[in-house]
Design an enzyme around this catalytic site. Structure first.
Site, PDB file in Angstrom:
ATOM      1  N   SER A 231       0.797  -1.239   0.000  1.00 37.24           N
ATOM      2  CA  SER A 231       0.000   0.000   0.000  1.00 37.24           C
ATOM      3  C   SER A 231       0.823   1.278   0.000  1.00 37.24           C
ATOM      4  CB  SER A 231      -0.950   0.013   1.206  1.00 37.24           C
ATOM      5  OG  SER A 231      -2.084  -0.778   0.937  1.00 37.24           O
ATOM      6  N   LYS A 234       0.377   3.908  -2.799  1.00 31.52           N
ATOM      7  CA  LYS A 234      -0.529   5.060  -2.734  1.00 31.52           C
ATOM      8  C   LYS A 234       0.234   6.377  -2.626  1.00 31.52           C
ATOM      9  CE  LYS A 234      -4.402   2.542  -0.572  1.00 31.52           C
ATOM     10  NZ  LYS A 234      -3.777   1.213  -0.469  1.00 31.52           N
ATOM     11  N   SER A 411      -5.917   4.019   4.166  1.00 28.37           N
ATOM     12  CA  SER A 411      -5.422   3.128   3.111  1.00 28.37           C
ATOM     13  C   SER A 411      -6.586   2.578   2.291  1.00 28.37           C
ATOM     14  CB  SER A 411      -4.603   1.982   3.709  1.00 28.37           C
ATOM     15  OG  SER A 411      -3.781   1.393   2.716  1.00 28.37           O
TER      16      SER A 411
END
Length: 584
Positions: A231, A234, A411
């Site tokens: 993640s 991102k 997230s």
């Protein structure tokens, strides 16, 4: 503050009369004209010579009053057994005072018993009684903790036990981190974290630590090697959006007239945050537009004459899931198929980020819109809105900076992939997974960031095909954290990246971390974007920390083959060590 209840008048108790019955007085006959005097039984006739002056009575005044002659008719005095009792006087209505009747009868007028002192004493007792009751009531009220606290009385439970603190000057201006403290050095940082980076629970570790003031790399380990970022992908997506789009950009959802009478078309504009909740209630997406608002606009524009709802989903193209995703990724509690319109990010519970998401989010939105309009979804819902069709209603998402903040903090995979598609639209690329990935790399490269070796299959980091080096993550965050006035125009555009990073032990995906052991030293001081794929032993953390010298340090740490919980704790310990570094 509750008021103490005080009596309006003091209460005076009259003692009971003696047990012996008191003779009932004879009532005078009802007068027909002027009442005639009715004297008491007369004493024996006296000689005509003047009576001698009475000798002084040696008894006290009170006993003298008890020795007065019998009462005049119409006046009864009840002498209670208690010598200190207050006399009670009864006078029939309309009866003249005895002194007046005696004067009319020609009798020598006898001075009435002095009544001044008993009246004054009785008034004094009433006043004294009222004063006592008032003093007691005020004392009880003042003894109550709530009253004494509010009045600041010396015996108040919350009374200060010492001198009040001296006022201090407060500035309303937020001060940034220091740029004049001792500068961190590569040797100082390496020595400080040498033990923490050797933790075997971390598996294969790559990473970098940077001083954003000078741009100096203070520590690195295989930082140029691309590995799966999870993640932390991102960070790239958000950076590209902030660099390519206006920060106030909002995504639209609107309804236009359809080609058939009574039909309307919902035109998706890429806002997946539209809220199903009533106005005034917030979903996971703070500041989201509400479906009820859109429905109200359509009803006003059509007079409520809507019979059919269709969908125009042409804003996005391509597959709704990316290469490198597991089959169970969408729908799940963390992802839904990527479509350009839906309610609450497809969640079954709008304000619960961990709730299950739907597998057909756009279709669900069409059904809800039709229900609230009193209409039906068309048998073939997919369509293209007529060119130049009249707009019946439109609502817009929160601004881009707030969407980026949410995507990083919790997230949100879906929101990140939607943002990547908007980057593609801004760059003139295909609004798909492929187009969003390519547009992201193009924007970063054009702004001077080295994207060598980077591979992207999505904008969220769910895909195992993504490859990113720690060095690129570190450079992006270092530019975002650079001091003002450094002359880099990218810094102002990228600064919102920092606000979206979760706070250690405080918010987002770091809320439950940094709570024990060595990592606890970083609680509240570390901010970082997390990334975890347990099946492949992937843990990553990229962000910044304020050290004890007041200097900001940027870090990007990535692991492969690490233990999930122990690996997270290991990354937390490294960043907490940087907090206590003082690595000058």
């Amino acid at each position: 503050m509750p008021n103490a209840s005080l009596p309006e008048q003091p209460t005076v108790f009259v003692p009971k009369p003696p047990a012996a019955p008191v003779p009932r007085p004879q009532q005078p006959p009802r007068p027909q004209a002027r009442p005639q005097p009715q004297p008491h039984a007369q004493p024996p006739p006296r000689p005509q010579q003047a009576p001698p002056p009475p000798a002084p009575d040696p008894r006290p005044q009170q006993q003298q009053q008890q020795a007065q002659p019998a009462q005049a008719p119409g006046r009864i005095e009840i002498k209670p057994a208690n010598a200190h009792a207050v006399p009670m006087r009864i006078e029939p209505t309309g009866q003249q005072h005895p002194a007046e009747t005696k004067a009319e009868a020609g009798e020598p007028q006898r001075e009435p018993a002095a009544e001044g002192p008993p009246k004054r004493r009785r008034r004094a007792w009433w006043i004294a009684g009222a004063a006592v009751v008032l003093v007691v009531a005020l004392g009880v009220a003042a003894a109550l903790p709530y009253v004494s606290n509010r009045l600041g009385l010396p015996w108040a439970p919350n009374a200060p036990k010492g001198d009040p603190p001296r006022p201090i000057a407060v500035s309303r201006d937020l001060a940034g981190p220091s740029t004049s403290g001792p500068a961190p050095t590569p040797a100082g940082v390496s020595q400080a974290i040498s033990g923490a980076v050797s933790n075997p629970a971390l598996g294969t570790l790559t990473g970098t630590v940077i001083d954003p003031v000078s741009g100096t790399t203070l520590w690195e380990k295989n930082a140029g090697q691309p590995i799966t970022p999870a993640s932390t992908t991102k960070v790239l997506t958000a950076a590209a959006a902030l660099l390519a789009l206006d920060h106030g950009t909002q995504f639209s959802t609107k309804v236009v007239e359809g080609s058939q009478p009574g039909s309307v078309v919902l035109v998706a504009g890429g806002d997946i945050t539209l809220s199903s909740l009533p106005d005034g209630q917030e979903s996971v997406y703070r500041g989201a537009a509400h479906l009820d608002d859109l429905v109200a606009q359509v009803k006003e524009a059509t007079g409520g004459d809507v019979s059919q709802v269709q969908l125009d989903l042409s804003a996005f193209t391509g597959p709704t899931s990316a290469e490198g995703w597991a089959p169970e990724d969408a729908p799940s509690t963390y992802m839904a198929p990527v479509e350009p319109a839906m309610l609450d990010g497809g969640r079954s519970v709008p304000d619960d980020d961990g709730s299950m998401r739907t597998g057909r989010p756009a279709e669900q939105l069409a059904g809800e819109l039709a229900s609230r309009l009193g209409a039906q979804v068309a048998s073939t819902p997919a369509t293209t809105a007529p060119q130049g069709a009249r707009v019946l209603g439109e609502v817009k998402s929160a601004p881009l900076t707030e969407l980026v903040d949410t995507a990083l903090s919790i997230s949100d995979n879906l929101l990140a992939d939607v943002i990547a598609r908007h980057v593609a639209i801004a760059e003139g690329a295909e609004p798909s997974f492929t187009g969003g990935a390519q547009a992201t790399l193009d924007v970063l490269s054009r702004n001077g960031f080295d994207v060598t070796g980077v591979e992207l299959s999505d904008g969220s980091g769910l895909s195992l095909r993504n490859k990113v080096p720690a060095k690129l993550l570190g450079e992006l965050l270092s530019v975002a954290a650079a001091p003002d006035g450094k002359g880099d125009p990218r810094t102002a555009k990228l600064r919102p990246l920092l606000g979206g990073l979760p706070v250690a032990g405080g918010s987002g995906t770091l809320a439950e971390r940094y709570t024990e052991g060595a990592a606890a030293e970083g609680k509240g001081w570390v901010r970082g974007k997390t990334g975890t794929i347990p099946s492949d032993g992937i843990n990553s953390l990229a962000g910044l920390v304020l050290d004890t010298d007041g200097r900001v340090l940027v870090f990007a740490l990535m692991t492969v083959g690490s233990q999930t919980e122990a690996g997270r704790a290991g990354l937390d310990a490294i960043t907490a060590t940087l907090r206590g570094c003082g690595c000058g």
